[in-house]
Design an enzyme around this catalytic site. Sequence first.
Site, PDB file in Angstrom:
ATOM      1  N   GLU A  42      -5.648   9.538   8.837  1.00 14.39           N
ATOM      2  CA  GLU A  42      -4.222   9.557   9.222  1.00 14.39           C
ATOM      3  C   GLU A  42      -4.034  10.355  10.516  1.00 14.39           C
ATOM      4  O   GLU A  42      -3.132  10.092  11.294  1.00 14.39           O
ATOM      5  CB  GLU A  42      -3.382  10.208   8.117  1.00 14.39           C
ATOM      6  CG  GLU A  42      -3.382   9.450   6.812  1.00 14.39           C
ATOM      7  CD  GLU A  42      -2.332   8.352   6.759  1.00 14.39           C
ATOM      8  OE1 GLU A  42      -1.338   8.449   7.474  1.00 14.39           O
ATOM      9  OE2 GLU A  42      -2.541   7.391   5.988  1.00 14.39           O
ATOM     10  N   CYS A  71      -3.629  -1.006  -2.182  1.00 17.48           N
ATOM     11  CA  CYS A  71      -3.923   0.404  -2.453  1.00 17.48           C
ATOM     12  C   CYS A  71      -4.856   0.516  -3.671  1.00 17.48           C
ATOM     13  O   CYS A  71      -4.518   0.044  -4.764  1.00 17.48           O
ATOM     14  CB  CYS A  71      -2.605   1.115  -2.736  1.00 17.48           C
ATOM     15  SG  CYS A  71      -2.775   2.842  -3.122  1.00 17.48           S
ATOM     16  N   CYS A  92     -11.193   2.951  -1.318  1.00 17.88           N
ATOM     17  CA  CYS A  92      -9.952   3.481  -0.742  1.00 17.88           C
ATOM     18  C   CYS A  92      -9.663   2.719   0.542  1.00 17.88           C
ATOM     19  O   CYS A  92     -10.592   2.402   1.299  1.00 17.88           O
ATOM     20  CB  CYS A  92     -10.108   4.974  -0.438  1.00 17.88           C
ATOM     21  SG  CYS A  92      -8.678   5.685   0.407  1.00 17.88           S
ATOM     22  N   HIS A 106      -8.537   3.624   3.309  1.00 12.24           N
ATOM     23  CA  HIS A 106      -8.834   4.285   4.574  1.00 12.24           C
ATOM     24  C   HIS A 106     -10.326   4.306   4.914  1.00 12.24           C
ATOM     25  O   HIS A 106     -10.695   4.484   6.063  1.00 12.24           O
ATOM     26  CB  HIS A 106      -8.331   5.729   4.533  1.00 12.24           C
ATOM     27  CG  HIS A 106      -6.845   5.856   4.565  1.00 12.24           C
ATOM     28  ND1 HIS A 106      -6.029   5.269   3.622  1.00 12.24           N
ATOM     29  CD2 HIS A 106      -6.024   6.505   5.420  1.00 12.24           C
ATOM     30  CE1 HIS A 106      -4.769   5.549   3.900  1.00 12.24           C
ATOM     31  NE2 HIS A 106      -4.737   6.303   4.979  1.00 12.24           N
ATOM     32  N   ASP A 119       0.860  -1.188   0.000  1.00  9.47           N
ATOM     33  CA  ASP A 119       0.000   0.000   0.000  1.00  9.47           C
ATOM     34  C   ASP A 119       0.894   1.235   0.000  1.00  9.47           C
ATOM     35  O   ASP A 119       2.093   1.156   0.287  1.00  9.47           O
ATOM     36  CB  ASP A 119      -0.898   0.002   1.254  1.00  9.47           C
ATOM     37  CG  ASP A 119      -1.820   1.213   1.282  1.00  9.47           C
ATOM     38  OD1 ASP A 119      -2.422   1.520   0.236  1.00  9.47           O
ATOM     39  OD2 ASP A 119      -1.917   1.877   2.320  1.00  9.47           O
ATOM     40  N   SER A 120       0.269   2.367  -0.295  1.00 10.44           N
ATOM     41  CA  SER A 120       1.003   3.625  -0.249  1.00 10.44           C
ATOM     42  C   SER A 120       1.405   3.993   1.189  1.00 10.44           C
ATOM     43  O   SER A 120       2.297   4.803   1.378  1.00 10.44           O
ATOM     44  CB  SER A 120       0.126   4.731  -0.827  1.00 10.44           C
ATOM     45  OG  SER A 120      -1.113   4.759  -0.146  1.00 10.44           O
TER      46      SER A 120
HETATM   47  N1  DGL Z   1      -4.024   3.773  -0.245  1.00  8.73           N
HETATM   48  C1  DGL Z   1      -4.718   4.812  -0.973  1.00  8.73           C
HETATM   49  C2  DGL Z   1      -5.937   4.186  -1.684  1.00  8.73           C
HETATM   50  O1  DGL Z   1      -6.443   3.155  -1.300  1.00  8.73           O
HETATM   51  C3  DGL Z   1      -5.154   5.959  -0.094  1.00  8.73           C
HETATM   52  C4  DGL Z   1      -3.994   6.794   0.421  1.00  8.73           C
HETATM   53  C5  DGL Z   1      -3.223   7.483  -0.685  1.00  8.73           C
HETATM   54  O2  DGL Z   1      -3.737   8.437  -1.294  1.00  8.73           O
HETATM   55  O3  DGL Z   1      -2.107   7.046  -0.943  1.00  8.73           O
HETATM   56  O4  DGL Z   1      -6.393   4.731  -2.663  1.00  8.73           O
END
Ligand code: DGL
Length: 287
Positions: free
Chosen positions: A165, A86, A198, A200, A23-24
Site C-alpha cells: 500500500e 479478497c 492475498c 497484494h 475486495d477490501s
Molecule cells: N484483500 C486482502 C486479502 O486478499 C488483503 C488486504 C486486507 O487485509 O484487507 O486477504
Amino acid sequence: MTEPALTPEATRPEAARPIAIFDSGLGGLTVMREVARALPHEDLIYFGDTARVPYGIKSPQTIIHFSEENCRFLCERDPKLIVVACNTASAAALPHLREHLDVPVLGVVAPGARAAVAATRNRRVGIIGTEATIKSRAYIESIRAVDPTISLINRACPLFVPLVEEGRTCDDPVVRLVAKQYLRPIREFGADTLVLGCTHYPLLKAALRQQMGRAVTIVDSAEETARATAALLDEMHLRRRDGETPAYRYFVTDNPVRFASVGSRIMRDIIENVSLVDLDAIARRPS
Ligand code: DGL
C-alpha cells in the site's frame, strides 16, 4: 417445437451483464487485471472497500458483515457473477454469501488450492496470507479436500499489505528483509509450492521468488481465479464473445483519487470512472 441448440460461440443476452469483483481495497485489482486479461470482452465492475480496509486483521463476523454489504451494493448493478477477489473475505464469508445471494459467487481460495495440489511434486505446500485468512484455515481445508496427504505449512505475513500500500516494490531492501524472515520457515519445511493467499502478494512475486528459489512453484490465486471465472462462465453459457470494447467501472468507499493513482499502477492502465460510494447508504439498504 424443438429448442434451438445452444451455440456457445454466440453471445446470449444474459451474457452481456457485467462481472462484479470486490475486495477490501485496491489489492483486488490484481484479480481484476487477470480477469480482464482472460476475458477481454467482459464488462467489469470493481468495488474496493477502501474506507474499511484492511480486512485481514478483523474478526470473521465483521468480515462477513462487510462482505454482505458490498455484495448487496453490487447486486443492484445486476451482475452475472460476483468474484470475491479478497482472500480474507473468501476465507471468512464465501459460504454465507452463497447462501444469501441469488447470483453465483466465486472466491479465490478454492482455485488457488486446486492449483497448488496440481503443482506440487514433493507434496509439501506453503501458504501465506493475512492473519484472518491463515487463522480461518480455509486454504488448508480446501487443499486437504482435494488431497488429504499433502503436508502443509502456513504463515501470516501482516507486513506485506502495508508495504505494498505504501508503494514499496520487490527491490526495496525492507521488502526483501521482511520476505526473508516470513518465508524462512516455509523454505526450511522444504515446500516446493507456495500459495500467495492475498491480493497484494502477486505484486511482491519477484521478491518472494528470490527468497524461495527458482525451483519453487508460486501459485498466484489471482491468475487461478481468472481461469476459474472463465470456466464458470463457460459452464453457465454466459461468456461474452463479441468484440465490443469492454466497460470498466470502479466504486470505492473512500479516497477515489488515491485509488485511481495507485490502482493505475496495478492495472498497468489508466483507471477512470471511479465513483465514491456512501457507506452509510449501503448500510441502510434493506437486506
Ligand atoms: N484483500 C486482502 C486479502 O486478499 C488483503 C488486504 C486486507 O487485509 O484487507 O486477504
